[in-house]
Design a protein around this motif. Structure first.
Motif, PDB file in Angstrom:
ATOM      1  N   GLU A  81      14.616   1.452   0.297  1.00 32.91           N
ATOM      2  CA  GLU A  81      14.184   2.195  -0.819  1.00 32.91           C
ATOM      3  C   GLU A  81      12.584   2.156  -1.011  1.00 32.91           C
ATOM      4  O   GLU A  81      11.711   3.000  -1.765  1.00 32.91           O
ATOM      5  N   ASP A  82      11.792   1.302  -0.252  1.00 34.38           N
ATOM      6  CA  ASP A  82      10.352   1.369  -0.387  1.00 34.38           C
ATOM      7  C   ASP A  82       9.908   2.680   0.360  1.00 34.38           C
ATOM      8  O   ASP A  82       8.708   3.035   0.190  1.00 34.38           O
ATOM      9  N   GLY A  83      10.746   3.394   1.116  1.00 30.28           N
ATOM     10  CA  GLY A  83      10.429   4.642   1.917  1.00 30.28           C
ATOM     11  C   GLY A  83      11.073   5.887   1.140  1.00 30.28           C
ATOM     12  O   GLY A  83      10.813   6.937   1.877  1.00 30.28           O
ATOM     13  N   ARG A  90       4.858   4.173  -3.508  1.00 28.60           N
ATOM     14  CA  ARG A  90       5.574   3.327  -2.293  1.00 28.60           C
ATOM     15  C   ARG A  90       4.703   2.105  -2.023  1.00 28.60           C
ATOM     16  O   ARG A  90       3.368   2.335  -1.849  1.00 28.60           O
ATOM     17  N   ASN A 104       4.822   2.456   4.422  1.00 23.23           N
ATOM     18  CA  ASN A 104       5.835   3.227   3.802  1.00 23.23           C
ATOM     19  C   ASN A 104       5.266   4.808   3.573  1.00 23.23           C
ATOM     20  O   ASN A 104       5.937   5.331   2.439  1.00 23.23           O
ATOM     21  N   HIS A 158      14.220  13.081  -5.672  1.00 27.66           N
ATOM     22  CA  HIS A 158      13.228  13.082  -4.995  1.00 27.66           C
ATOM     23  C   HIS A 158      13.025  14.195  -4.141  1.00 27.66           C
ATOM     24  O   HIS A 158      12.088  14.441  -3.301  1.00 27.66           O
TER      25      HIS A 158
END
Length: 502
Positions: A81-83, A90, A104, A158
């Motif tokens: 999820e960080d990326g 991020r 990230n 996104h």
């Protein structure tokens, strides 16, 4: 024995169809593989997403069919999820596997876009070190589910309305290794791999899943690890992985070039273990092999110990490859082709900068390392049906191996193109090797070309300053006489003999 080698190739003596995915590669968030490798915003060749165009061109030149991502050891501490989402939101994280800082800036969606531009498919790995089934199923939902759920709709938010349709997934990485974040026993890993596989396939039944095999042939639990893991997850996985790297630390080139015989043994032992579990379970499904990390790796070991920790994308694992490395890579490719019936995926590790066929300078040029060439030749010309190589060759004894044939070779028949290609390495470091290839079962044929990679200096390498010092030439000596090909393989050489069938 005569110093001449002979090879008999019969079109009916087949090993199996070559799955193009054996010519895959690997991109990990490690060193300059991503940042400065495939992704460098501001580079003169970079596109609007920051992908280096010069690197993409070199990758397309190999026709890489699949790329494993995002690790490697990195994946066992990675929160996917960080990326994703807005780049400015991020987080930067301490990356414990390689002791760096991960910014990230590049993640799943960027990788999916990059794969499309590179003409390749993604092989994703899930974190089974610090995470488990829940996070893996959420990742599959985010990546592959069309719409109407939290994670699939988040992907659309996104900017990716259409799913990525990623079909091949690795269940963790090297989970038997004490260096691995969240390392596990075989029983612990087999259980979590099973439960993870179940929910991933419930989200997307079309997935192909790869279970972790032993990290290398020398692990004390090999091959008991494979037997225990497959005993637990046989019903839920499709492949078992293999990893191996070789080096010439003892400066013994004859022994170094024999190491692909160890790769042969590794492959055969894993096949035997997988088949034992199939027999034990009275199963109908064969577990095939994914050799998803393989290469030469040793040149950069000392330099890597000097890396300053907690920096972004330091130059880690940047082996500069020489001619003898390319010869062993050629032998390793031949080893994979010789078991094309069971090795259905493989990834040379890695693709750019990190133990890689392609090197770059930050802000500067990209160039081909010596190992680029056998990898490219095999990928481009090694599609079709692998044929059993009946070889008679003079042999030698090395420190770790006996009866090493000077000739290492295999043939691939591309029926669609009406071509046969012979890949051959002469391991003799001081003398040329006369070779006769009997192809009588193919009828008449003509020579397309005989490509040779050779150099007077085994240690010759390509660098930023001399990018073409070691490069193949088309001036091999092969000639067709009736149903036979006669060639003189130069000392310490990689050879590609291409034939057009009438």
């Amino acid at each position: 024995m005569s110093n001449k080698a002979k090879m008999v190739v019969d079109k009916d003596f087949t090993i199996g169809e070559v799955d193009k995915r054996i010519y895959g590669s690997f991109i990990e968030h490690l060193g300059r593989a991503v940042y400065g490798g495939i992704y460098e915003p501001g580079h003169s060749s970079a596109d609007e997403q920051g992908f280096r165009g010069d690197v993409l061109e070199l990758i397309r030149g190999i026709d890489v069919p699949i790329v494993r991502y995002p690790g490697g050891n990195f994946v066992s501490g990675y929160n996917w999820e960080d990326g994703v989402g807005p780049v400015e939101s991020r987080p930067s994280r301490l990356e414990l596997a390689w002791r760096t800082v991960e910014p990230n800036l590049f993640g799943l969606n960027e990788f999916a876009d990059w794969c499309r531009k590179a003409g390749t498919e993604a092989m994703m790995a899930v974190n089974l070190g610090t995470r488990g089934p829940e996070e893996a199923r959420q990742l599959v939902e985010y990546a592959n589910h069309p719409s109407g759920t939290y994670w699939s709709d988040l992907r659309a938010q996104h900017g990716y309305k259409e799913p990525h349709h990623i079909k091949t997934w690795c269940l963790g990485n090297e989970m038997d290794g004490p260096w691995q974040i969240g390392a596990k026993t075989a029983a612990e890993y087999g259980r979590i791999a099973t439960e993870t596989a179940k929910v991933m396939k419930w989200v997307d039944p079309s997935l192909e899943l790869v279970a972790c095999g032993s990290s290398n042939l020398g692990m004390p639990t090999f091959p008991e690890w494979e037997a225990t893991v497959l005993d637990l997850c046989y019903d839920h996985v499709d492949y078992i992985s293999l990893h191996t790297y070789y080096g010439n630390r003892d400066k013994d080139s004859a022994n170094f070039l024999a190491q692909s015989m160890g790769m042969d043994s590794f492959i055969n032992t894993v096949i035997s273990t997988a088949d034992y579990i199939q027999a034990k379970k009275r199963g109908k499904k064969k577990i095939n092999l994914s050799f998803d990390e393989w290469n030469v790796w040793y040149h950069s070991n000392d330099a890597d110990r000097q890396i300053e920790p907690w920096t972004v994308a330091p130059p880690q694992l940047e082996d500069i490859y020489n001619l003898e490395d390319a010869l062993l890579v050629g032998c390793m490719l031949i080893s994979i082709l010789k078991r094309a019936d069971r090795v259905k995926m493989a990834c040379i590790a890695q693709l750019v900068n990190v133990i890689a066929p392609i090197m770059t300078a930050n802000g500067g040029a990209a160039w081909k390392q010596t190992i680029y060439y056998p990898y490219m030749h095999a990928s481009i010309f090694g599609r079709g049906t692998a044929l059993v190589p009946l070889i008679h060759s003079p042999k030698y004894d090395a420190k770790d191996y006996t009866d090493v044939p000077y000739l290492e070779a295999v043939a691939v028949h591309n029926e669609e193109q009406s071509e046969v290609t012979i890949f051959a390495v002469n391991r003799n470091l001081t003398e040329s090797l006369p070779l006769d290839i009997d192809l009588r079962s193919f009828g008449s044929f003509t020579l397309i070309e005989h490509i040779v990679l050779e150099h007077d200096d085994l240690k010759a390498a390509n660098t930023l300053e001399t990018p073409d010092r070691v490069a193949p030439h088309p001036n091999g000596s092969a000639v067709v006489t009736g149903s036979t090909v006669e060639a003189l393989l130069g000392k310490a050489s990689w050879n590609v003999i291409r034939l057009k069938l009438a």
